[in-house]
Design an enzyme around this catalytic site. Structure first.
Site, mmCIF file in Angstrom:
data_model
loop_
_atom_site.group_PDB
_atom_site.id
_atom_site.type_symbol
_atom_site.label_atom_id
_atom_site.label_comp_id
_atom_site.label_asym_id
_atom_site.label_seq_id
_atom_site.Cartn_x
_atom_site.Cartn_y
_atom_site.Cartn_z
ATOM 1 N N ARG A 82 36.051 54.732 -28.745
ATOM 2 C CA ARG A 82 35.437 53.847 -29.722
ATOM 3 C C ARG A 82 36.045 52.458 -29.575
ATOM 4 O O ARG A 82 37.250 52.306 -29.339
ATOM 5 C CB ARG A 82 35.661 54.360 -31.153
ATOM 6 C CG ARG A 82 34.747 55.504 -31.559
ATOM 7 C CD ARG A 82 33.311 55.040 -31.717
ATOM 8 N NE ARG A 82 32.445 56.064 -32.283
ATOM 9 C CZ ARG A 82 31.689 56.881 -31.566
ATOM 10 N NH1 ARG A 82 31.720 56.815 -30.246
ATOM 11 N NH2 ARG A 82 30.907 57.768 -32.155
ATOM 12 N N GLU A 126 29.610 46.371 -31.455
ATOM 13 C CA GLU A 126 28.421 46.650 -30.655
ATOM 14 C C GLU A 126 27.147 46.338 -31.436
ATOM 15 O O GLU A 126 27.094 46.595 -32.646
ATOM 16 C CB GLU A 126 28.409 48.122 -30.232
ATOM 17 C CG GLU A 126 29.573 48.515 -29.354
ATOM 18 C CD GLU A 126 29.567 50.009 -29.026
ATOM 19 O OE1 GLU A 126 28.594 50.718 -29.389
ATOM 20 O OE2 GLU A 126 30.536 50.467 -28.422
ATOM 21 N N HIS A 150 27.687 51.126 -23.652
ATOM 22 C CA HIS A 150 27.851 52.389 -24.370
ATOM 23 C C HIS A 150 26.876 53.448 -23.838
ATOM 24 O O HIS A 150 26.018 53.953 -24.583
ATOM 25 C CB HIS A 150 27.664 52.184 -25.878
ATOM 26 C CG HIS A 150 28.322 53.261 -26.694
ATOM 27 N ND1 HIS A 150 28.762 53.060 -27.992
ATOM 28 C CD2 HIS A 150 28.611 54.563 -26.421
ATOM 29 C CE1 HIS A 150 29.288 54.184 -28.461
ATOM 30 N NE2 HIS A 150 29.209 55.102 -27.524
#
Length: 322
Positions: A232, A261, A279
């Site tokens: 993360r 993000e 991602h």
């Protein structure tokens, strides 16, 4: 809403396969986001939620019949799980089905970062090979490296097993050592960073892990050090990482996740010694289909048998019989 089929709420976007499978078994109710203000009186009998991303406790509070939250993803930090647990609401996630894909991506990202493979491909595609000659030698290599894993759950173990084939030494840091493993354990993250030259981050994004990869850890990793993050974005102090990359405190980084993000700092994108992905660690059709199936199967199993297939540790509940 139909009175014959159990209503399942889907707040916001989710993989289309989840919707397609839910529609065949349940009454699907959709709202634009996980905003409790969007819940209307006719949604009071919702018993299950399928979600990808954020789900606040306030939304749980306006769904009095809610029994299970099926989270799309192995990480469930977007769900206020402590609030769910206090209300007796089960939460499930999608472990295992994405483990191998994420581990594959982590190793690929490590190789891209060390050997500059994306830059080499651009060199070829831009015609520079024929005009200017061979692509410059990569300053880094996987040969002779020592790898530290920050987190050694399912995905961490899969990454470690892949790395064994490369002949690198492997160590790890978790809250407590795991028995029966051939890898060196370090009780602190700083200690792990000081002992290795490659740090792979694969821990969940919680308050306990927030910014734990900080300036002190990066200094300990050293000038030959490389950071890889497939966990993360919140785990890494991004300004500290950018400064470390700019000043040569570490040699490079490969990142699949970011703190805000999909926004990525311009300063990070401008650096030549990083490999950046949007991602995508679990983003294959095969893996996302398996994740979607597990979301729906968790809801179906809960309503049919009283138990979720993959409940998170904080909510090991059975269905209440009323």
């Amino acid at each position: 809403m139909s009175v014959n089929r159990t209503p399942v709420l889907v707040p916001g976007k989710i993989n289309q396969r989840v919707i397609d499978r839910l529609v065949g078994q349940f009454e699907v109710v959709r709202i634009e986001s996980a905003d409790p203000a969007l819940v209307t009186p006719d949604m009071q009998d919702v018993k299950a939620v399928a979600v990808a991303g954020r789900l606040p406790g306030a939304l749980m509070d306006v769904l009095p019949q809610l029994e299970i939250i099926a989270n799309f993803g192995v990480g469930y930090d977007g769900v206020e799980v402590a609030h769910a647990a206090a209300k007796g609401i089960a939460v499930s996630n999608t472990p295992d089905v994405l483990t191998e894909e994420v581990a594959d991506t982590a190793v690929g990202l490590l190789l891209n970062t060390l050997r500059q493979l994306p830059q080499a491909e651009r060199w070829l595609r831009q015609g520079r090979w024929s005009r200017e000659g061979a692509f410059p030698l990569s300053p880094l290599s996987l040969r002779g490296r020592s790898v530290g894993l920050y987190g050694l759950g399912r995905i961490g173990l899969s990454i470690a097993r892949r790395l064994e084939a490369f002949g690198v030494s492997i160590a790890y840091h978790t809250r407590s050592p795991r028995e029966g493993l051939p890898y060196a354990y370090h009780p602190t993250l700083v200690g792990l960073a000081a002992a290795v030259d490659t740090l792979i981050v694969i821990v969940p994004g919680t308050e306990a892990t927030r910014h734990t990869v900080n300036a002190e850890v990066l200094v300990a990793l050293g000038g030959n050090g490389v950071l890889i993050n497939v966990g993360r974005g919140s785990t890494v102090d991004e300004p500290a990482l950018i400064a470390a990359l700019q000043s040569g405190v570490i040699a490079g980084a490969g990142l699949d996740v970011f703190e805000n993000e999909p926004q990525v700092p311009d300063a990070l994108m401008a650096l030549p010694n990083v490999s950046l992905l949007p991602h995508v660690a679990s983003a294959s059709v095969v893996t996302r289909n398996a994740m979607a199936d597990l979301v729906v199967d968790n809801i179906a199993a809960w309503l049919a048998t009283g138990s979720a297939l993959t409940p998170v540790p904080e909510t090991p509940f059975s269905r209440r019989v009323i």
